[in-house]
Design an enzyme around this catalytic site. Structure first.
Site, PDB file in Angstrom:
ATOM      1  N   LYS A 113       0.852  -1.202   0.000  1.00 45.32           N
ATOM      2  CA  LYS A 113       0.000   0.000   0.000  1.00 45.32           C
ATOM      3  C   LYS A 113       0.879   1.240   0.000  1.00 45.32           C
ATOM      4  O   LYS A 113       0.620   2.200  -0.732  1.00 45.32           O
ATOM      5  CB  LYS A 113      -0.943  -0.018   1.220  1.00 45.32           C
ATOM      6  CG  LYS A 113      -2.088  -1.021   1.057  1.00 45.32           C
ATOM      7  CD  LYS A 113      -2.855  -1.303   2.344  1.00 45.32           C
ATOM      8  CE  LYS A 113      -3.888  -2.410   2.098  1.00 45.32           C
ATOM      9  NZ  LYS A 113      -4.593  -2.855   3.295  1.00 45.32           N
ATOM     10  N   GLN A 157      -4.835  -1.689   9.629  1.00 47.77           N
ATOM     11  CA  GLN A 157      -4.728  -3.000   8.980  1.00 47.77           C
ATOM     12  C   GLN A 157      -5.362  -4.074   9.866  1.00 47.77           C
ATOM     13  O   GLN A 157      -5.097  -4.149  11.064  1.00 47.77           O
ATOM     14  CB  GLN A 157      -3.246  -3.317   8.702  1.00 47.77           C
ATOM     15  CG  GLN A 157      -3.015  -4.585   7.891  1.00 47.77           C
ATOM     16  CD  GLN A 157      -3.594  -4.525   6.484  1.00 47.77           C
ATOM     17  OE1 GLN A 157      -3.637  -3.473   5.850  1.00 47.77           O
ATOM     18  NE2 GLN A 157      -4.058  -5.660   5.981  1.00 47.77           N
ATOM     19  N   ASP A 180     -11.283   2.865   4.201  1.00 48.45           N
ATOM     20  CA  ASP A 180     -11.579   1.431   4.123  1.00 48.45           C
ATOM     21  C   ASP A 180     -13.079   1.185   4.017  1.00 48.45           C
ATOM     22  O   ASP A 180     -13.508   0.082   3.683  1.00 48.45           O
ATOM     23  CB  ASP A 180     -11.077   0.737   5.401  1.00 48.45           C
ATOM     24  CG  ASP A 180      -9.849  -0.116   5.163  1.00 48.45           C
ATOM     25  OD1 ASP A 180      -9.674  -0.585   4.028  1.00 48.45           O
ATOM     26  OD2 ASP A 180      -9.089  -0.311   6.122  1.00 48.45           O
TER      27      ASP A 180
END
Ligand code: GUN
Length: 353
Positions: A113, A157, A180
């Site tokens: 990422k 994460q 997200d």
């Protein structure tokens, strides 16, 4: 879409043996189908019908939906937009990534990422917290980024260590920075008619983008989503519904998953079980989006394993009209959608179209 050319040997009748032992399940942005869905977890070991074998021996017909090249195209578009934004405002999008613990797979995703951010001009900020850090430390980190105007997106994460309450953590991310799309308000809006989430979860959004960019019509089609995880299956089903598909979710308690899946014009599989979806599960002419990324034993590979999807690619290629490969299908789209969400967030703050 290119014609399918790479054929895996996994599902050929002669090689449907115990050779394909799953080494371990790699948690790749998606797939936690914890059951064996009423058939063995290694479906390529089963024998196949002679009619199906005959069809398999026919020429491959499915088009390959090339996620790698579509994702590259999207990243190029994002890169151009960011250059323009920088010229016009002096601002570039900023993404904060919080990694708790030292899971190898999570470290790899975070590294990828960050690399992708750099390549398109998004500034990335990484916080690494130890496995035994407190929930408060994670919440403090998030609060800092929530209050930092140079940060437009915050990603924690997953999975988190067990002692940390995932729900508390996801609830604490500002919905304006929830790139997200996991905040309950964003998910709630995704589920409700007439409401607009600020962000949509990246992997399911990538699946829909692949369908759009490959010219697959969704409206009015029967779609089956295999798996109902919070990260992929559930939001994928909601998104398909918003696109006016008629959606069925197949999960670990579903009776006759094969029969139900075979009715679908579009299948999105996010089960996390190598080669679970056989060619016989696919409707002739159907479109297959394979989210699964599963490691299987492969002594011929220098790593000792290789990655395969949830769908028995070789078989499905002979039945479907289009299919995503693994790797190189949905995987690269997840990161492209994260960049896209981060860019949208910065544009919203700057009041840019
Ligand atoms: N872990 C697996 N997939 C994801 C994802 O899409 N976002 C985050 N934050 N963690 C993940």
């Amino acid at each position: 879409m290119a014609a399918a050319s790479t054929m895996f040997s996994d599902c050929s009748p002669s090689s449907m043996t115990a050779r394909l032992l799953p080494l371990r399940r790699i948690h790749i942005d998606s797939t936690l189908f914890r059951s064996s869905i009423s058939s063995p977890p290694l479906p390529c070991r089963r024998t196949i019908s002679s009619a199906f074998a005959a069809r398999m021996s026919a020429e491959t017909s499915a088009k390959v939906i090339d996620g790698k090249s579509i994702a590259k195209q999207i990243r190029d578009e994002i890169n151009i937009e960011i250059s323009r934004m920088k010229d016009a405002t002096g601002v570039v999008p900023g993404l904060a990534v919080i990694l708790v613990g030292s899971r190898k797979d999570s470290q790899t995703y975070v590294r990828n990422k960050k690399k992708a951010c750099e390549a398109v001009g998004v500034t990335s900020h990484e916080v690494n917290l130890s496995e035994d850090c407190t929930e408060e430390e994670v919440l403090n980190s998030i609060a800092g980024f929530n209050n930092d105007p140079s940060i437009h997106g915050i990603l924690v994460q997953l999975p988190l260590p067990r002692h940390i309450d995932e729900e508390n953590i996801l609830n604490s991310v500002s919905i304006e920075k929830d790139v997200d799309g996991f905040h309950p308000l964003n998910i709630g809006r995704l589920a409700m008619r007439g409401r607009e989430p600020l962000f949509v979860p990246c992997t399911p959004k990538g699946c829909i983008e692949l369908l759009h960019r490959s010219g697959v019509e969704i409206k009015g089609k029967k779609a089956v989503v295999i798996g109902r995880s919070n990260i992929v299956g559930m939001p994928a089903a909601l998104l398909l519904q918003r696109e006016n598909a008629t959606v069925t979710i197949v999960h670990s308690y579903t009776k006759n998953p094969e029969e139900i899946t075979r009715q679908a014009d579009i299948v999105i599989s996010a089960a996390g079980v190598a080669n679970m979806v056989r060619g016989s599960w696919i409707k002739p002419g159907g479109v297959v989006i394979d989210v699964g990324i599963n490691a299987v034993d492969d002594p011929e590979s220098h790593r000792g394993y290789r990655l395969v999807g949830d769908v028995c690619y070789q078989e499905a290629c002979t039945v479907a009209s289009a299919i995503t490969p693994v790797p190189g299908g949905v995987g690269p789209m997840t990161i492209a959608m994260l960049l896209s969400n981060t860019l949208s967030s910065a544009k919203r703050v700057l009041n840019l179209k």
